[in-house]
Write a protein that holds these residues in place. Structure first.
Motif, PDB file in Angstrom:
ATOM      1  N   LYS A 141       0.863  -1.181   0.000  1.00 18.38           N
ATOM      2  CA  LYS A 141       0.000   0.000   0.000  1.00 18.38           C
ATOM      3  C   LYS A 141       0.900   1.231   0.000  1.00 18.38           C
ATOM      4  CE  LYS A 141      -3.634  -2.427   2.423  1.00 18.38           C
ATOM      5  NZ  LYS A 141      -4.537  -2.435   3.548  1.00 18.38           N
ATOM      6  N   ASP A 142       0.389   2.385   0.351  1.00 17.24           N
ATOM      7  CA  ASP A 142       1.147   3.641   0.400  1.00 17.24           C
ATOM      8  C   ASP A 142       1.742   3.962  -0.974  1.00 17.24           C
ATOM      9  OD1 ASP A 142       0.499   3.441   3.059  1.00 17.24           O
ATOM     10  OD2 ASP A 142       2.508   2.912   3.719  1.00 17.24           O
ATOM     11  N   LEU A 143       0.863   4.181  -1.932  1.00 22.55           N
ATOM     12  CA  LEU A 143       1.270   4.398  -3.319  1.00 22.55           C
ATOM     13  C   LEU A 143       1.067   5.852  -3.731  1.00 22.55           C
ATOM     14  CD1 LEU A 143      -0.492   1.308  -4.925  1.00 22.55           C
ATOM     15  CD2 LEU A 143       1.883   1.477  -4.190  1.00 22.55           C
ATOM     16  N   PHE A 144       1.861   6.288  -4.710  1.00 21.60           N
ATOM     17  CA  PHE A 144       1.596   7.532  -5.416  1.00 21.60           C
ATOM     18  C   PHE A 144       1.956   7.328  -6.872  1.00 21.60           C
ATOM     19  CE2 PHE A 144       5.990   8.058  -4.140  1.00 21.60           C
ATOM     20  CZ  PHE A 144       6.599   8.779  -5.159  1.00 21.60           C
ATOM     21  N   CYS A 145       1.507   8.232  -7.708  1.00 23.49           N
ATOM     22  CA  CYS A 145       1.631   8.058  -9.151  1.00 23.49           C
ATOM     23  C   CYS A 145       2.211   9.325  -9.777  1.00 23.49           C
ATOM     24  CB  CYS A 145       0.240   7.765  -9.712  1.00 23.49           C
ATOM     25  SG  CYS A 145       0.191   7.456 -11.468  1.00 23.49           S
ATOM     26  N   TRP A 201      -1.428  10.661 -31.875  1.00 26.19           N
ATOM     27  CA  TRP A 201      -2.531  10.900 -30.934  1.00 26.19           C
ATOM     28  C   TRP A 201      -1.977  10.893 -29.510  1.00 26.19           C
ATOM     29  CZ3 TRP A 201      -7.530  12.029 -32.254  1.00 26.19           C
ATOM     30  CH2 TRP A 201      -8.466  12.059 -31.208  1.00 26.19           C
ATOM     31  N   PRO A 202      -2.392  11.823 -28.656  1.00 26.78           N
ATOM     32  CA  PRO A 202      -1.810  11.951 -27.313  1.00 26.78           C
ATOM     33  C   PRO A 202      -1.985  10.696 -26.459  1.00 26.78           C
ATOM     34  CG  PRO A 202      -3.235  13.814 -27.814  1.00 26.78           C
ATOM     35  CD  PRO A 202      -3.424  12.827 -28.907  1.00 26.78           C
ATOM     36  N   LYS A 203      -0.980  10.440 -25.651  1.00 26.83           N
ATOM     37  CA  LYS A 203      -1.033   9.325 -24.709  1.00 26.83           C
ATOM     38  C   LYS A 203      -0.510   9.776 -23.356  1.00 26.83           C
ATOM     39  CE  LYS A 203       2.261   7.520 -27.857  1.00 26.83           C
ATOM     40  NZ  LYS A 203       2.669   6.454 -28.680  1.00 26.83           N
ATOM     41  N   LEU A 204      -1.008   9.136 -22.332  1.00 24.43           N
ATOM     42  CA  LEU A 204      -0.588   9.405 -20.963  1.00 24.43           C
ATOM     43  C   LEU A 204       0.303   8.257 -20.508  1.00 24.43           C
ATOM     44  CD1 LEU A 204      -4.059  10.456 -19.542  1.00 24.43           C
ATOM     45  CD2 LEU A 204      -2.126  11.975 -19.961  1.00 24.43           C
ATOM     46  N   HIS A 205       1.426   8.582 -19.868  1.00 16.25           N
ATOM     47  CA  HIS A 205       2.286   7.533 -19.327  1.00 16.25           C
ATOM     48  C   HIS A 205       2.407   7.717 -17.816  1.00 16.25           C
ATOM     49  CE1 HIS A 205       5.746  10.372 -19.307  1.00 16.25           C
ATOM     50  NE2 HIS A 205       5.213  10.800 -20.439  1.00 16.25           N
ATOM     51  N   PHE A 206       2.591   6.599 -17.120  1.00 19.54           N
ATOM     52  CA  PHE A 206       2.512   6.586 -15.663  1.00 19.54           C
ATOM     53  C   PHE A 206       3.676   5.825 -15.046  1.00 19.54           C
ATOM     54  CE2 PHE A 206      -1.723   6.661 -17.451  1.00 19.54           C
ATOM     55  CZ  PHE A 206      -2.300   7.726 -16.796  1.00 19.54           C
ATOM     56  N   GLN A 207       4.011   6.233 -13.834  1.00 17.71           N
ATOM     57  CA  GLN A 207       4.913   5.486 -12.964  1.00 17.71           C
ATOM     58  C   GLN A 207       4.219   5.400 -11.607  1.00 17.71           C
ATOM     59  OE1 GLN A 207       8.687   7.454 -12.657  1.00 17.71           O
ATOM     60  NE2 GLN A 207       9.122   7.291 -14.835  1.00 17.71           N
ATOM     61  N   VAL A 208       4.097   4.192 -11.076  1.00 20.22           N
ATOM     62  CA  VAL A 208       3.502   4.008  -9.750  1.00 20.22           C
ATOM     63  C   VAL A 208       4.641   3.717  -8.780  1.00 20.22           C
ATOM     64  CG1 VAL A 208       1.919   2.647  -8.343  1.00 20.22           C
ATOM     65  CG2 VAL A 208       1.353   3.147 -10.717  1.00 20.22           C
ATOM     66  N   TRP A 209       4.657   4.447  -7.680  1.00 19.41           N
ATOM     67  CA  TRP A 209       5.714   4.348  -6.682  1.00 19.41           C
ATOM     68  C   TRP A 209       5.127   3.958  -5.332  1.00 19.41           C
ATOM     69  CZ3 TRP A 209      10.935   5.623  -7.682  1.00 19.41           C
ATOM     70  CH2 TRP A 209      11.185   6.121  -8.963  1.00 19.41           C
ATOM     71  N   HIS A 210       5.941   3.270  -4.528  1.00 21.52           N
ATOM     72  CA  HIS A 210       5.600   2.931  -3.148  1.00 21.52           C
ATOM     73  C   HIS A 210       6.457   3.798  -2.231  1.00 21.52           C
ATOM     74  CE1 HIS A 210       5.003   0.753   0.548  1.00 21.52           C
ATOM     75  NE2 HIS A 210       6.276   0.421   0.603  1.00 21.52           N
ATOM     76  N   HIS A 211       5.816   4.426  -1.253  1.00 21.69           N
ATOM     77  CA  HIS A 211       6.511   5.268  -0.270  1.00 21.69           C
ATOM     78  C   HIS A 211       6.502   4.513   1.053  1.00 21.69           C
ATOM     79  CE1 HIS A 211       7.925   9.080   1.376  1.00 21.69           C
ATOM     80  NE2 HIS A 211       7.100   8.886   2.388  1.00 21.69           N
ATOM     81  N   ASP A 212       7.682   4.070   1.517  1.00 18.96           N
ATOM     82  CA  ASP A 212       7.707   3.250   2.731  1.00 18.96           C
ATOM     83  C   ASP A 212       7.831   4.094   3.998  1.00 18.96           C
ATOM     84  OD1 ASP A 212      10.379   3.939   2.954  1.00 18.96           O
ATOM     85  OD2 ASP A 212      11.139   1.949   2.448  1.00 18.96           O
ATOM     86  N   TRP A 213       7.808   3.442   5.144  1.00 17.33           N
ATOM     87  CA  TRP A 213       7.785   4.122   6.437  1.00 17.33           C
ATOM     88  C   TRP A 213       9.084   4.860   6.740  1.00 17.33           C
ATOM     89  CZ3 TRP A 213      11.195   2.571  10.266  1.00 17.33           C
ATOM     90  CH2 TRP A 213      11.871   1.381  10.029  1.00 17.33           C
ATOM     91  N   VAL A 214      10.175   4.532   6.031  1.00 15.79           N
ATOM     92  CA  VAL A 214      11.458   5.204   6.221  1.00 15.79           C
ATOM     93  C   VAL A 214      11.540   6.472   5.371  1.00 15.79           C
ATOM     94  CG1 VAL A 214      13.969   4.869   6.094  1.00 15.79           C
ATOM     95  CG2 VAL A 214      12.507   2.948   6.607  1.00 15.79           C
ATOM     96  N   GLY A 215      10.623   6.608   4.414  1.00 14.19           N
ATOM     97  CA  GLY A 215      10.632   7.757   3.514  1.00 14.19           C
ATOM     98  C   GLY A 215      11.294   7.458   2.182  1.00 14.19           C
ATOM     99  N   LYS A 216      11.564   6.187   1.923  1.00 19.61           N
ATOM    100  CA  LYS A 216      12.201   5.772   0.679  1.00 19.61           C
ATOM    101  C   LYS A 216      11.120   5.459  -0.357  1.00 19.61           C
ATOM    102  CE  LYS A 216      14.194   1.897   0.773  1.00 19.61           C
ATOM    103  NZ  LYS A 216      14.945   0.714   1.069  1.00 19.61           N
ATOM    104  N   ASN A 217      11.379   5.830  -1.606  1.00 18.37           N
ATOM    105  CA  ASN A 217      10.436   5.566  -2.696  1.00 18.37           C
ATOM    106  C   ASN A 217      10.959   4.436  -3.566  1.00 18.37           C
ATOM    107  OD1 ASN A 217       8.798   7.689  -1.859  1.00 18.37           O
ATOM    108  ND2 ASN A 217       9.917   9.153  -3.102  1.00 18.37           N
ATOM    109  N   GLU A 218      10.073   3.484  -3.867  1.00 20.66           N
ATOM    110  CA  GLU A 218      10.433   2.339  -4.700  1.00 20.66           C
ATOM    111  C   GLU A 218       9.486   2.285  -5.895  1.00 20.66           C
ATOM    112  OE1 GLU A 218      10.620  -2.536  -4.425  1.00 20.66           O
ATOM    113  OE2 GLU A 218      10.155  -1.376  -2.641  1.00 20.66           O
TER     114      GLU A 218
END
Length: 175
Positions: A19-23, A73-90
């Motif tokens: 859990k704890d995701l951002f995009c 034609w336009p396209k959207l690209h995404f990266q989904v990241w996990h933010h852990d309890w230490v503050g590190k993003n994966e």
């Protein structure tokens, strides 16, 4: 010139191992397309759901284009990241979708994937965290070299998009 207006939201992400995701998201369009209004990239907040597996972002997207042709034609690209309890993003996954070509409301589901490294890379990522990333992020939406990658499926991103077209009929395009 023909115009395309796309507005809506990045609704949620689900099916990821943590859990704890951002995009992070961005926009790619061909040379015949010009972004008149709106942001070409953005980032959602981190959602830490207590119940269920969906991370809700409800992050707005509002794009207004003018175009001379349909190529690129336009396209959207995404990266989904996990933010852990230490503050590190994966990094948890990459994905992309084309903006729908027909006017109206569209619920779009974007499958995501991430590169798989060697056995040593897998061992290091389990011990230290992180994982393989793409050197060239444009490979996500450019299929030229993507077939060379070894990947694993991750979760999904859900978008709620509304599309309005204008003056396409004057240029011989029936929508």
């Amino acid at each position: 010139m023909a115009e395309l207006h796309c507005f809506g939201q990045i609704l949620c992400a689900y099916g990821f191992p943590q859990k704890d995701l951002f995009c992070k998201w961005g926009l790619k369009a061909g040379c015949a397309w010009r972004l008149l209004e709106g942001l070409a990239e953005g980032e959602t907040q981190v959602d830490c759901p207590l119940v269920g597996e969906k991370a809700y972002f409800c992050h707005p997207i509002d794009l207004h284009f003018a175009t001379k042709g349909l190529q690129g034609w336009p396209k959207l690209h995404f990266q989904v990241w996990h933010h852990d309890w230490v503050g590190k993003n994966e990094l948890f996954g990459y994905g992309f979708c084309h903006i729908p070509t027909s006017p109206g409301n569209h619920q779009v589901t974007v499958p995501t994937w991430r590169p798989v490294g060697s056995i040593l890379d897998t061992l290091v990522s389990r011990l230290v965290g992180g994982g393989p990333r793409l050197r060239r992020p444009d490979i996500v939406y450019d299929p030229t070299d993507r077939f060379l990658l070894q990947t694993e499926s991750m979760g999904y991103i859900t978008l709620d998009l509304n599309v309005i077209t204008r003056n396409f009929d004057k240029f011989g395009v029936e929508m």
